[in-house]
Design a protein around this motif. Structure first.
Motif, short mmCIF file in Angstrom:
data_model
loop_
_atom_site.label_atom_id
_atom_site.label_comp_id
_atom_site.label_asym_id
_atom_site.label_seq_id
_atom_site.Cartn_x
_atom_site.Cartn_y
_atom_site.Cartn_z
N LYS A 1 43.78 50.64 32.62
CA LYS A 1 43.09 49.35 32.64
C LYS A 1 43.92 48.28 31.94
CE LYS A 1 38.93 46.92 31.04
NZ LYS A 1 37.51 47.00 30.69
N ASP B 1 37.42 49.69 36.04
CA ASP B 1 36.11 49.47 35.41
C ASP B 1 35.06 50.43 35.96
OD1 ASP B 1 36.86 47.64 33.55
OD2 ASP B 1 36.08 45.88 34.59
N PRO B 2 34.97 50.61 37.30
CA PRO B 2 34.02 51.60 37.83
C PRO B 2 34.31 53.03 37.36
CG PRO B 2 34.65 50.07 39.57
CD PRO B 2 35.54 49.78 38.40
N LYS C 1 44.16 42.22 36.92
CA LYS C 1 42.71 42.06 36.77
C LYS C 1 41.95 42.53 38.01
CE LYS C 1 39.25 38.69 35.30
NZ LYS C 1 38.99 37.30 34.87
N TRP C 2 42.45 42.21 39.20
CA TRP C 2 41.72 42.57 40.42
C TRP C 2 41.60 44.10 40.56
CZ3 TRP C 2 43.77 45.67 44.21
CH2 TRP C 2 45.16 45.83 44.22
N LEU C 3 42.64 44.81 40.11
CA LEU C 3 42.62 46.27 40.18
C LEU C 3 41.67 46.85 39.14
CD1 LEU C 3 44.04 48.37 41.93
CD2 LEU C 3 45.75 48.65 40.11
N SER D 1 47.07 47.26 34.12
CA SER D 1 46.84 46.90 35.52
C SER D 1 46.43 45.44 35.67
CB SER D 1 45.75 47.79 36.13
OG SER D 1 46.13 49.14 36.09
N LEU E 1 38.91 45.36 38.02
CA LEU E 1 37.55 45.15 38.49
C LEU E 1 37.17 46.10 39.62
CD1 LEU E 1 37.41 41.24 38.49
CD2 LEU E 1 36.21 42.77 36.93
N LYS E 2 38.12 46.37 40.52
CA LYS E 2 37.82 47.17 41.70
C LYS E 2 37.84 48.68 41.43
CE LYS E 2 38.73 44.98 46.15
NZ LYS E 2 37.54 45.56 46.75
N ILE E 3 38.76 49.12 40.54
CA ILE E 3 38.97 50.56 40.39
C ILE E 3 38.69 51.07 38.99
CG2 ILE E 3 40.68 52.42 40.52
CD1 ILE E 3 42.01 50.91 42.81
N VAL F 1 29.64 41.23 38.02
CA VAL F 1 28.97 42.38 38.65
C VAL F 1 27.60 42.56 38.02
CG1 VAL F 1 31.09 43.58 39.27
CG2 VAL F 1 30.09 43.96 37.02
#
Length: 311
Positions: free
Chosen positions: A36, A49-50, A41-43, A39, A45-47, A173
């Motif tokens: 995290k 963080d989940p 930011k877009w990665l 990486s 949020l998409k991968i 989110v």
């Protein structure tokens, strides 16, 4: 004496199981945190963080399973039937023990977005758990004494800045945000020192709630107000580890938030600030009455049950 010794054994076994569970999942957590940090930011949020939420959920589900199947407390829960994972929730509850946190997760886990708390800044240094809270974007709050703020008045708004900063992330989110309005756990000593006007509660603090409403006002139409009661005794964290939890009563009510609370400026608008403080005080007064009612109803049920058993 034998029961007490057995309780202590259960506590030690629970502590070892919790440590093992935490360290195993903590390995995966630290790997996800490293990815995290490096990486884009877009990665994140998409991968990542989940993934971090998934690891935290696995950790939590292990603890909730242990509570339900090893300790077997008697739950009496109302008001959580209409939750949805894709909505935003603003929660508050009375605060008596660390056990409250696990109770709230029991209520909302897998029914609403992963629950996030306002955390004291000192707790970010707790191994594994502190880093998990950071990775999950829990807002860390620094509490300053009055003496410190007199000396450094520029620090007075730091908590509010942290609230606003956290809420910016939460707006992306669906999120469940938890705020203990009392700011600390209830004790009779604190109750006396505060000269609290409530029988079962400490005085509420409206500031953090107000800033959350103003930062995410378009996301919330109501507040989920949880009232937690331990009718037999208020369990400590060690009591929970030893399985000394009997009945847990919880009522969750959805309280509409006046639409204009999300407008204006809480810090500069005196009328708005007074309205919010009055609203919170009324909410707390009703909660105090609800606690008294829940205790009375439970006592009557226990009395009726004991009479039935004798007959």
């Amino acid at each position: 004496m034998q029961n007490k010794a057995f309780d202590q054994v259960i506590g030690v076994v629970s502590a070892l199981a919790l440590l093992a569970h935490t360290f195993i999942l903590g390995t995966f957590l630290y790997l996800a945190i490293v990815l995290k940090v490096i990486s884009p930011k877009w990665l994140v949020l998409k991968i990542f963080d989940p993934i971090i939420v998934f690891i935290a959920s696995m950790w939590l589900e292990g603890i909730l399973w242990w509570i339900d199947w090893v300790y077997r407390p008697k739950w009496n829960i109302t008001g959580v039937d209409n939750l949805h994972k894709h909505n935003w929730y603003l929660l508050t509850a009375n605060h008596q023990s660390w056990v409250d946190i696990f109770v709230l997760y029991k209520l909302f886990h897998q029914k609403a977005p992963f629950l996030k708390f306002f955390i004291k800044k000192e707790l970010q240094y707790v191994p594994i758990v502190g880093q998990a809270w950071w990775a999950l974007d829990f807002p860390f709050m620094q509490r300053y004494s009055r003496e410190f703020l007199k000396k450094y008045p520029e620090k007075a708004g730091d908590d509010m800045k942290e609230t606003q900063k956290a809420c910016e992330k939460f707006s992306v989110v669906p999120t469940s945000i938890m705020n203990f309005l009392e700011g600390t756990r209830f004790t009779s000593e604190k109750h006396t020192k505060q000269h609290s006007p409530y029988k079962h509660l400490l005085k509420p603090k409206a500031g953090g709630l107000a800033f959350t409403i103003q930062a995410l006002g378009d996301k919330f139409s109501s507040i989920s107000n949880a009232t937690i009661v331990y009718p037999d005794h208020t369990p400590t964290f060690w009591d929970m580890m030893c399985g000394k939890i009997d009945h847990i009563l919880v009522e969750v009510n959805s309280i509409p938030i006046p639409a204009h609370f999300s407008q204006g400026d809480y810090q500069t608008d005196r009328q708005l600030k007074q309205e919010i403080h009055t609203w919170v005080a009324q909410l707390w007064q009703q909660k105090d009455l609800d606690i008294e009612r829940m205790l009375c109803e439970h006592g009557q049920k226990q009395l009726a049950s004991s009479r039935f058993a004798k007959n």
